[in-house]
Scaffold this motif. Sequence first.
Motif, PDB file in Angstrom:
ATOM      1  N   GLU A  10       0.800  -1.298   0.311  1.00 38.70           N
ATOM      2  CA  GLU A  10      -0.198  -0.320   0.151  1.00 38.70           C
ATOM      3  C   GLU A  10       1.701   1.149   0.169  1.00 38.70           C
ATOM      4  O   GLU A  10       1.741   1.469   0.689  1.00 38.70           O
ATOM      5  N   GLU A  11       0.421   2.097  -0.917  1.00 40.95           N
ATOM      6  CA  GLU A  11       0.830   3.259  -1.330  1.00 40.95           C
ATOM      7  C   GLU A  11       1.277   4.626   0.263  1.00 40.95           C
ATOM      8  O   GLU A  11      -0.354   4.581   0.356  1.00 40.95           O
ATOM      9  N   THR A  12       1.444   5.379   0.098  1.00 39.92           N
ATOM     10  CA  THR A  12       1.438   5.952   1.426  1.00 39.92           C
ATOM     11  C   THR A  12       0.847   7.280   1.119  1.00 39.92           C
ATOM     12  O   THR A  12       0.325   7.781  -0.233  1.00 39.92           O
ATOM     13  N   ARG A  13      -0.028   8.077   2.016  1.00 40.73           N
ATOM     14  CA  ARG A  13      -1.359   9.547   1.556  1.00 40.73           C
ATOM     15  C   ARG A  13      -0.195  10.068   0.703  1.00 40.73           C
ATOM     16  O   ARG A  13      -0.685  10.901  -0.130  1.00 40.73           O
ATOM     17  N   PHE A  14       1.473  10.183   0.914  1.00 35.22           N
ATOM     18  CA  PHE A  14       2.176  11.177  -0.205  1.00 35.22           C
ATOM     19  C   PHE A  14       1.839  10.803  -1.187  1.00 35.22           C
ATOM     20  O   PHE A  14       1.887  11.918  -2.477  1.00 35.22           O
ATOM     21  N   GLY A  15       2.537   9.497  -1.729  1.00 39.06           N
ATOM     22  CA  GLY A  15       2.852   9.215  -2.659  1.00 39.06           C
ATOM     23  C   GLY A  15       1.676   9.297  -3.326  1.00 39.06           C
ATOM     24  O   GLY A  15       1.760   9.498  -5.216  1.00 39.06           O
ATOM     25  N   ARG A 162      12.498   6.508   1.440  1.00 43.56           N
ATOM     26  CA  ARG A 162      12.069   4.982   2.300  1.00 43.56           C
ATOM     27  C   ARG A 162      11.167   5.987   3.473  1.00 43.56           C
ATOM     28  O   ARG A 162       9.666   5.348   3.625  1.00 43.56           O
ATOM     29  N   TRP A 163      10.830   7.247   2.822  1.00 45.31           N
ATOM     30  CA  TRP A 163      10.382   8.168   4.664  1.00 45.31           C
ATOM     31  C   TRP A 163       9.237   8.961   3.545  1.00 45.31           C
ATOM     32  O   TRP A 163       7.698   8.170   4.176  1.00 45.31           O
ATOM     33  N   LEU A 164       8.997   9.137   2.530  1.00 48.10           N
ATOM     34  CA  LEU A 164       7.998   9.474   1.949  1.00 48.10           C
ATOM     35  C   LEU A 164       6.641   8.292   1.127  1.00 48.10           C
ATOM     36  O   LEU A 164       5.477   8.419   0.574  1.00 48.10           O
ATOM     37  N   PHE A 165       7.972   7.227   0.855  1.00 45.78           N
ATOM     38  CA  PHE A 165       7.402   6.233   0.125  1.00 45.78           C
ATOM     39  C   PHE A 165       6.946   5.036   0.132  1.00 45.78           C
ATOM     40  O   PHE A 165       7.973   4.441   1.513  1.00 45.78           O
ATOM     41  N   ARG A 166       6.267   3.557  -0.043  1.00 47.27           N
ATOM     42  CA  ARG A 166       6.359   2.797   0.538  1.00 47.27           C
ATOM     43  C   ARG A 166       6.635   1.286  -0.586  1.00 47.27           C
ATOM     44  O   ARG A 166       5.990   1.207  -1.537  1.00 47.27           O
TER      45      ARG A 166
END
Length: 241
Positions: A10-15, A162-166
């Motif tokens: 699952e992607e991050t909200r930012f992603g 790593r911080w911004l995405f998954r």
Amino acid sequence: MSYLSDNYVEETRFGLWFLRSYTWQYRVLRVAIDDLSSLFSEPLPSNPVLLDAGCGQGKSFKHLQQTFMPGRLIGVDADPHSLNQSREEAVYQGIAVELIGSDCATLAVPDASVDLLFCHQTFHHLVEQEKTLAEFYRVLKPGGYLLFAESTEAYIDTWVIRWLFRHPMHVQKSAAQYLEMIRRQGFEFGPQNVSYPYLWWSRAKDLGLLERLGLRQPKPFGQREETLVNVVARKPLKGGV
């Protein structure tokens, strides 16, 4: 949410926000599509069947339509929400797109039915990479092309990404490893069909900030670990599926 893949990361909200941004559409997607179109050794196929593997929110559709003028455009993604957004994007752009909810490792597409398969910044999200590449090979017609554009481990395995995405970190690869995987599957390509873009956003560690400030000189090709690799690879005309 119920994804259409057992291995979906699952992607991050930012992603998800970034995949809707102007930067993604015009500084990443369009640049990659333009570069890939320049890597063909032969004339582009006429009215091709084009499959976008991992179409996300459909922001590629406009650029793919303008560049390759497909007679049939197919989008595949394992995220139902992204597919809904792809559907809305296609309507907004006035582009006819057939959307399929599927894992890229199990494409619901007939053998030898696709002329161009576009896989942009999708592969590093996939866990079953070998199986996916075999599926790409299966669905392409003999003489069809894989348009592969990918970020490498040198970029994905940095603190800011790593911080911004998954991402599934255990499957990340170098540019050379991706190219070897594609060749091992049976695809053909030469040096003229490969590029290593060195774009500001792909600079490892600082996204090119120190270079833009004049505090660091960019490393020339051959003296850096590549963070991006683009290749247009052809399925041989003979040899079957």
